[in-house]
Design an enzyme around this catalytic site. Structure first.
Site, mmCIF file in Angstrom:
data_model
loop_
_atom_site.group_PDB
_atom_site.id
_atom_site.type_symbol
_atom_site.label_atom_id
_atom_site.label_comp_id
_atom_site.label_asym_id
_atom_site.label_seq_id
_atom_site.Cartn_x
_atom_site.Cartn_y
_atom_site.Cartn_z
ATOM 1 N N SER A 20 0.819 -1.218 0.000
ATOM 2 C CA SER A 20 0.000 0.000 0.000
ATOM 3 C C SER A 20 0.850 1.264 0.000
ATOM 4 O O SER A 20 0.379 2.327 -0.396
ATOM 5 C CB SER A 20 -0.947 0.011 1.207
ATOM 6 O OG SER A 20 -1.805 -1.105 1.170
ATOM 7 N N VAL A 23 -3.540 -6.755 8.826
ATOM 8 C CA VAL A 23 -2.781 -5.656 8.232
ATOM 9 C C VAL A 23 -3.705 -5.089 7.165
ATOM 10 O O VAL A 23 -3.921 -5.694 6.121
ATOM 11 C CB VAL A 23 -1.439 -6.123 7.659
ATOM 12 C CG1 VAL A 23 -0.691 -4.944 7.043
ATOM 13 C CG2 VAL A 23 -0.591 -6.775 8.748
ATOM 14 N N LYS A 76 1.980 -12.614 7.849
ATOM 15 C CA LYS A 76 0.828 -11.938 7.259
ATOM 16 C C LYS A 76 0.383 -12.807 6.102
ATOM 17 O O LYS A 76 1.159 -13.077 5.180
ATOM 18 C CB LYS A 76 1.219 -10.543 6.785
ATOM 19 C CG LYS A 76 0.108 -9.808 6.031
ATOM 20 C CD LYS A 76 0.620 -8.494 5.440
ATOM 21 C CE LYS A 76 -0.451 -7.842 4.576
ATOM 22 N NZ LYS A 76 0.040 -6.630 3.877
ATOM 23 N N TYR A 108 5.656 -12.281 5.059
ATOM 24 C CA TYR A 108 4.485 -11.868 4.269
ATOM 25 C C TYR A 108 4.266 -12.856 3.136
ATOM 26 O O TYR A 108 5.028 -12.887 2.170
ATOM 27 C CB TYR A 108 4.726 -10.454 3.752
ATOM 28 C CG TYR A 108 3.593 -9.815 2.983
ATOM 29 C CD1 TYR A 108 2.306 -10.349 2.969
ATOM 30 C CD2 TYR A 108 3.810 -8.641 2.274
ATOM 31 C CE1 TYR A 108 1.283 -9.742 2.271
ATOM 32 C CE2 TYR A 108 2.796 -8.020 1.568
ATOM 33 C CZ TYR A 108 1.536 -8.575 1.567
ATOM 34 O OH TYR A 108 0.528 -7.963 0.862
#
Length: 290
Positions: free
Chosen positions: A44, A202, A161, A132
């Site tokens: 992001s 998240v 994540k 991740y």
């Protein structure tokens, strides 16, 4: 232990440069609305288009702006182990609380290669590490076996994540790996993951609705899944619209419509199609965000 709502914060730009004034305001907005943590330089945050110097400067600025009032998770992953090690070492040095490292993308290492990649970084940098897993972007998935091996061998590998709809995978991770924290990497999958034992999300949506995402995860953490389910369905429409185009294009557009950032991206990301922006505006109005 880090739990709850972690905002995958955008990186605002102005005239081609990082807009640190807007960035500081975004950080304050998160702190004032009770967010548990901020991820900087994630997907992001448009990290692929940041230079090395910008990447490090954004991490350092976030740490200094937070002033220990909120957990700062630094996105330090790369598909080069040395590059990931550089960013993670820097994040530790400037005071980040943890590091999020994406599974190396494009070069498609074996599971042994993935083990060695994360193992080297965990050995060399004494910082809490979260892995991740996002196979839709990386082209490869780290296996539960490899996660289990890493968590067993390195006490600073704290969790992952998970941006995957595979709930069997989430169940396997939480069943097999003691004291391993899983975060949802997809807002719309937060409820099912937390019902299995994940500890939060998240979140992209918390860029614009931090108070609500904090409330949502708080209900789930307390085991009040009736209220958490109500929040899930309340938020479902905004969950969907924020991914009408590639993240972070819609959420940054939303923040610009809210007057918080400039509607500026770095190529190859670009502005939304006009018809999609109109759809986004309609949803933002429903939630009284504009």
């Amino acid at each position: 232990m880090l739990t709850g709502s972690i905002t995958a914060i955008v990186t605002p730009f102005k005239n081609g440069e990082v807009d640190y004034g807007a960035f500081e305001r975004l950080i304050e907005f998160q702190i004032q609305n009770g967010t548990d943590g901020i991820l900087v330089c994630g997907t992001s945050g448009e990290s692929p288009t940041l230079s090395y110097e910008e990447h490090e400067a954004v991490i350092e600025f976030a740490v200094k702006s937070a002033k220990k009032r909120i957990h700062i998770m630094a996105g330090t992953g790369a598909n080069s182990t040395e590059e990931a090690l550089r960013f993670t070492t820097f994040a530790k040095a400037v005071g980040a609380d943890s590091a999020l490292l994406v599974v190396p993308y494009y070069n498609k290492p074996t599971q042994e290669g993935l083990y060695r990649h994360f193992s080297k970084i965990a050995k060399e940098v004494d910082i809490d590490i979260y892995i991740y897993n996002i196979p839709s972007r990386t082209g490869i998935e780290i296996s539960v076996d490899t996660l289990e091996r890493l968590a067993k061998d390195h006490k600073n590998i704290k969790g992952s994540k998970e941006s995957t709809p595979n709930m069997d995978r989430i169940s396997e991770i939480l069943k097999r790996i003691p004291n391993f924290t899983v975060f949802s990497g997809d807002d719309s999958l937060t409820l099912p993951m937390m019902s299995l034992g994940a500890k939060g999300v998240v979140s992209v949506i918390s860029n614009v609705m931090p108070k609500e995402i904090k409330e949502f995860t708080s209900y789930a953490l307390k085991g009040d899944f009736e209220k958490a389910r109500d929040m899930h369905y309340y938020l479902l429409e905004i969950f969907k619209i924020m991914f009408i185009e590639t993240n972070p294009i819609p959420v940054k557009t939303a923040l610009s419509l809210m007057g918080m950032v400039k509607k500026e991206f770095r190529l190859p990301l670009c502005e939304m199609l006009p018809q999609n922006e109109e759809k986004l505006k309609e949803v933002l109005k429903k939630y009284n965000l504009i």
